[in-house]
Design a protein around this motif. Sequence first.
Motif, PDB file in Angstrom:
ATOM      1  N   GLN A  91       0.812  -1.210   0.000  1.00 19.60           N
ATOM      2  CA  GLN A  91       0.000   0.000   0.000  1.00 19.60           C
ATOM      3  C   GLN A  91       0.853   1.270   0.000  1.00 19.60           C
ATOM      4  O   GLN A  91       0.341   2.357  -0.209  1.00 19.60           O
ATOM      5  CB  GLN A  91      -1.007   0.005   1.140  1.00 19.60           C
ATOM      6  N   LYS A  92       2.150   1.130   0.187  1.00 20.72           N
ATOM      7  CA  LYS A  92       3.050   2.279   0.146  1.00 20.72           C
ATOM      8  C   LYS A  92       3.582   2.536  -1.268  1.00 20.72           C
ATOM      9  O   LYS A  92       4.211   3.563  -1.507  1.00 20.72           O
ATOM     10  CB  LYS A  92       4.214   2.064   1.113  1.00 20.72           C
ATOM     11  N   LEU A  93       3.330   1.607  -2.182  1.00 21.57           N
ATOM     12  CA  LEU A  93       3.789   1.764  -3.563  1.00 21.57           C
ATOM     13  C   LEU A  93       2.783   2.604  -4.346  1.00 21.57           C
ATOM     14  O   LEU A  93       1.574   2.523  -4.097  1.00 21.57           O
ATOM     15  CB  LEU A  93       3.977   0.391  -4.214  1.00 21.57           C
ATOM     16  N   PRO A  94       3.237   3.404  -5.311  1.00 28.52           N
ATOM     17  CA  PRO A  94       2.346   4.361  -5.976  1.00 28.52           C
ATOM     18  C   PRO A  94       1.090   3.752  -6.614  1.00 28.52           C
ATOM     19  O   PRO A  94      -0.013   4.054  -6.185  1.00 28.52           O
ATOM     20  CB  PRO A  94       3.241   5.001  -7.031  1.00 28.52           C
ATOM     21  N   VAL A  95       1.194   2.914  -7.601  1.00 29.63           N
ATOM     22  CA  VAL A  95       0.017   2.412  -8.315  1.00 29.63           C
ATOM     23  C   VAL A  95      -0.694   1.318  -7.533  1.00 29.63           C
ATOM     24  O   VAL A  95      -1.906   1.395  -7.292  1.00 29.63           O
ATOM     25  CB  VAL A  95       0.413   1.900  -9.725  1.00 29.63           C
ATOM     26  N   LEU A  96       0.042   0.324  -7.115  1.00 31.38           N
ATOM     27  CA  LEU A  96      -0.550  -0.778  -6.362  1.00 31.38           C
ATOM     28  C   LEU A  96      -1.142  -0.295  -5.043  1.00 31.38           C
ATOM     29  O   LEU A  96      -2.166  -0.791  -4.578  1.00 31.38           O
ATOM     30  CB  LEU A  96       0.503  -1.864  -6.114  1.00 31.38           C
ATOM     31  N   GLY A  97      -0.526   0.720  -4.454  1.00 29.87           N
ATOM     32  CA  GLY A  97      -0.980   1.247  -3.177  1.00 29.87           C
ATOM     33  C   GLY A  97      -2.404   1.761  -3.210  1.00 29.87           C
ATOM     34  O   GLY A  97      -3.176   1.562  -2.264  1.00 29.87           O
ATOM     35  N   MET A  98      -2.796   2.422  -4.300  1.00 26.25           N
ATOM     36  CA  MET A  98      -4.178   2.918  -4.412  1.00 26.25           C
ATOM     37  C   MET A  98      -5.168   1.767  -4.337  1.00 26.25           C
ATOM     38  O   MET A  98      -6.186   1.847  -3.649  1.00 26.25           O
ATOM     39  CB  MET A  98      -4.365   3.680  -5.734  1.00 26.25           C
ATOM     40  N   PHE A  99      -4.891   0.698  -5.042  1.00 29.74           N
ATOM     41  CA  PHE A  99      -5.778  -0.467  -5.056  1.00 29.74           C
ATOM     42  C   PHE A  99      -5.844  -1.132  -3.676  1.00 29.74           C
ATOM     43  O   PHE A  99      -6.923  -1.466  -3.189  1.00 29.74           O
ATOM     44  CB  PHE A  99      -5.316  -1.462  -6.121  1.00 29.74           C
ATOM     45  N   ILE A 100      -4.698  -1.308  -3.038  1.00 36.06           N
ATOM     46  CA  ILE A 100      -4.656  -1.936  -1.710  1.00 36.06           C
ATOM     47  C   ILE A 100      -5.412  -1.084  -0.700  1.00 36.06           C
ATOM     48  O   ILE A 100      -6.190  -1.599   0.112  1.00 36.06           O
ATOM     49  CB  ILE A 100      -3.197  -2.172  -1.250  1.00 36.06           C
ATOM     50  N   ARG A 101      -5.193   0.226  -0.730  1.00 35.24           N
ATOM     51  CA  ARG A 101      -5.914   1.107   0.208  1.00 35.24           C
ATOM     52  C   ARG A 101      -7.411   1.050  -0.031  1.00 35.24           C
ATOM     53  O   ARG A 101      -8.207   1.044   0.912  1.00 35.24           O
ATOM     54  CB  ARG A 101      -5.379   2.542   0.106  1.00 35.24           C
ATOM     55  N   PHE A 102      -7.845   0.984  -1.301  1.00 41.16           N
ATOM     56  CA  PHE A 102      -9.266   0.840  -1.620  1.00 41.16           C
ATOM     57  C   PHE A 102      -9.817  -0.451  -1.016  1.00 41.16           C
ATOM     58  O   PHE A 102     -10.868  -0.455  -0.368  1.00 41.16           O
ATOM     59  CB  PHE A 102      -9.484   0.855  -3.138  1.00 41.16           C
ATOM     60  N   LEU A 103      -9.117  -1.565  -1.216  1.00 36.72           N
ATOM     61  CA  LEU A 103      -9.576  -2.846  -0.677  1.00 36.72           C
ATOM     62  C   LEU A 103      -9.658  -2.819   0.841  1.00 36.72           C
ATOM     63  O   LEU A 103     -10.628  -3.306   1.432  1.00 36.72           O
ATOM     64  CB  LEU A 103      -8.643  -3.981  -1.112  1.00 36.72           C
ATOM     65  N   ARG A 104      -8.671  -2.243   1.475  1.00 37.96           N
ATOM     66  CA  ARG A 104      -8.671  -2.166   2.941  1.00 37.96           C
ATOM     67  C   ARG A 104      -9.890  -1.395   3.444  1.00 37.96           C
ATOM     68  O   ARG A 104     -10.497  -1.764   4.443  1.00 37.96           O
ATOM     69  CB  ARG A 104      -7.372  -1.546   3.454  1.00 37.96           C
ATOM     70  N   ARG A 105     -10.236  -0.299   2.755  1.00 37.75           N
ATOM     71  CA  ARG A 105     -11.402   0.480   3.162  1.00 37.75           C
ATOM     72  C   ARG A 105     -12.692  -0.327   3.061  1.00 37.75           C
ATOM     73  O   ARG A 105     -13.630  -0.120   3.822  1.00 37.75           O
ATOM     74  CB  ARG A 105     -11.507   1.758   2.328  1.00 37.75           C
ATOM     75  N   GLN A 106     -12.746  -1.280   2.142  1.00 38.91           N
ATOM     76  CA  GLN A 106     -13.950  -2.085   1.956  1.00 38.91           C
ATOM     77  C   GLN A 106     -14.182  -3.036   3.138  1.00 38.91           C
ATOM     78  O   GLN A 106     -15.305  -3.456   3.405  1.00 38.91           O
ATOM     79  CB  GLN A 106     -13.890  -2.907   0.663  1.00 38.91           C
ATOM     80  N   PHE A 107     -13.122  -3.376   3.846  1.00 39.07           N
ATOM     81  CA  PHE A 107     -13.216  -4.351   4.942  1.00 39.07           C
ATOM     82  C   PHE A 107     -13.167  -3.729   6.334  1.00 39.07           C
ATOM     83  O   PHE A 107     -13.254  -4.434   7.327  1.00 39.07           O
ATOM     84  CB  PHE A 107     -12.120  -5.407   4.804  1.00 39.07           C
TER      85      PHE A 107
END
Length: 111
Positions: A91-107
């Motif tokens: 989640q600290k990486l630029p592109v992948l981080g956006m997706f991981i942060r989105f998924l975390r918010r869903q849970f």
Amino acid sequence: DARFKDPFNEVRGTKAIKAIFAHMFATTDNPRFSFIDIIEQDQQCFLTWKFTFGLGGKNYEVMGGSHLRYDAIGKIIDHRDYWDPAEELWQKLPVLGMFIRFLRRQFIVKT
């Protein structure tokens, strides 16, 4: 016949374990582990740590823990690292981080 396991690797034997650490030193800048807590009991130890390193011109910090088991003469026979790659790295990486942060918010449980 030692064993090493972390979120990315699972190997046996000192040659394979040395290769993992050699790869870490070859691909990161200034890797450093700082130990926070150490708990020892019988022929085992659990320690918490902070791993700092540089990658691609940026500095990173990963928090984790390791469980070590020793044989009768004190050599490590099992080393298992516990840390969350999604939270601590991806989640600290630029592109992948956006997706991981989105998924975390869903849970997240909203109270």
